[in-house]
Design a protein around this motif. Structure first.
Motif, mmCIF file in Angstrom:
data_model
loop_
_atom_site.group_PDB
_atom_site.id
_atom_site.type_symbol
_atom_site.label_atom_id
_atom_site.label_comp_id
_atom_site.label_asym_id
_atom_site.label_seq_id
_atom_site.Cartn_x
_atom_site.Cartn_y
_atom_site.Cartn_z
ATOM 1 N N TYR A 83 2.838 -1.532 2.537
ATOM 2 C CA TYR A 83 1.388 -1.365 2.609
ATOM 3 C C TYR A 83 0.736 -1.815 1.301
ATOM 4 N N LYS A 84 -0.549 -2.103 1.419
ATOM 5 C CA LYS A 84 -1.357 -2.502 0.264
ATOM 6 C C LYS A 84 -2.776 -2.002 0.503
ATOM 7 N N TYR A 85 -3.426 -1.529 -0.539
ATOM 8 C CA TYR A 85 -4.812 -1.064 -0.453
ATOM 9 C C TYR A 85 -5.688 -1.957 -1.339
ATOM 10 N N VAL A 86 -6.826 -2.389 -0.799
ATOM 11 C CA VAL A 86 -7.798 -3.164 -1.563
ATOM 12 C C VAL A 86 -9.134 -2.437 -1.443
ATOM 13 N N THR A 122 3.549 -2.132 -1.531
ATOM 14 C CA THR A 122 4.471 -1.031 -1.827
ATOM 15 C C THR A 122 5.293 -0.720 -0.587
ATOM 16 N N LYS A 123 6.586 -0.514 -0.775
ATOM 17 C CA LYS A 123 7.478 -0.201 0.339
ATOM 18 C C LYS A 123 7.594 1.310 0.515
ATOM 19 N N VAL A 124 7.578 1.744 1.776
ATOM 20 C CA VAL A 124 7.774 3.148 2.129
ATOM 21 C C VAL A 124 9.042 3.250 2.977
ATOM 22 N N PHE A 153 -0.906 -3.366 6.318
ATOM 23 C CA PHE A 153 0.448 -2.882 6.630
ATOM 24 C C PHE A 153 1.250 -4.036 7.198
ATOM 25 N N ASP A 154 2.546 -4.076 6.865
ATOM 26 C CA ASP A 154 3.371 -5.183 7.354
ATOM 27 C C ASP A 154 4.845 -4.772 7.369
#
Length: 188
Positions: A83-86, A122-124, A153-154
């Motif tokens: 995931y990434k937040y912008v 970031t990996k979860v 999310f990817d």
């Protein structure tokens, strides 16, 4: 043709991704139930050409996406994604929840809350046991209301985390030596 022992096939099957379209490379949300404001995009991806994009709305605890998956009861699984937040929020949060198939309870440490670092993929990794359930529902849910930021999310994956230790083959029965003795026959 090479034949593999059954234990090798079991280990190989344990590493099969159970999610449909977890990397969104179909270019659409096939396999997922995408909620309002959530769509597949090419704007910012972790791997491949597509990712999931959702805007942080004014509604706290809004579900962004979900997928129901058939699993084996009482089995350990590993659920991973990136995931990434912008956005401008310094503490955006979301839930990644693994629910039982009936969606009456959570299977992963109650709710799993993640704080997103801005502009960093970031990996979860979530480990979960299915208990008596033969299906689970993966739910991505917004926890922070209304900053207008965007989550990406990817590369979602759900695999069995069954034992990778190969089973020891049974010792074959050795027939008695000629004459009925337990001692092996000697050749001259």
């Amino acid at each position: 043709c090479t034949l593999l022992p059954l234990s090798a096939l079991s280990v190989a099957a344990a590493n099969v991704d159970l999610l449909v379209n977890g990397n969104f490379e179909t270019g659409n949300g096939n396999g997922w139930k995408l909620e309002s404001g959530t769509a597949v995009t090419t704007a910012d991806v972790h791997g491949g050409s597509y990712a999931l994009k959702t805007t942080n709305t004014a509604t706290k605890y809004q579900t962004m996406a979900r997928q129901t998956v058939d699993v084996v009861a009482n089995t350990d699984y590993v659920f991973t994604f990136w995931y990434k937040y912008v956005g401008s929020n310094s503490t955006p949060q979301f839930y990644a929840i693994v629910k039982d198939g009936a969606e009456t309870g959570n299977l992963n440490d109650s709710n799993r809350t993640f704080s997103a670092a801005a502009n960093v993929w970031t990996k979860v990794t979530i480990n979960v046991n299915t208990g008596d359930n033969t299906s689970v529902v993966l739910v991505m849910q917004n926890r922070t209301a209304g900053d207008g930021g965007t989550y990406y999310f990817d590369d979602f994956v759900l695999i069995s985390n069954g034992s990778t230790e190969p089973e020891q083959p049974e010792t074959p029965d050795v027939p008695d030596a000629p004459g009925g003795s337990d001692e092996p026959a000697l050749e001259n």
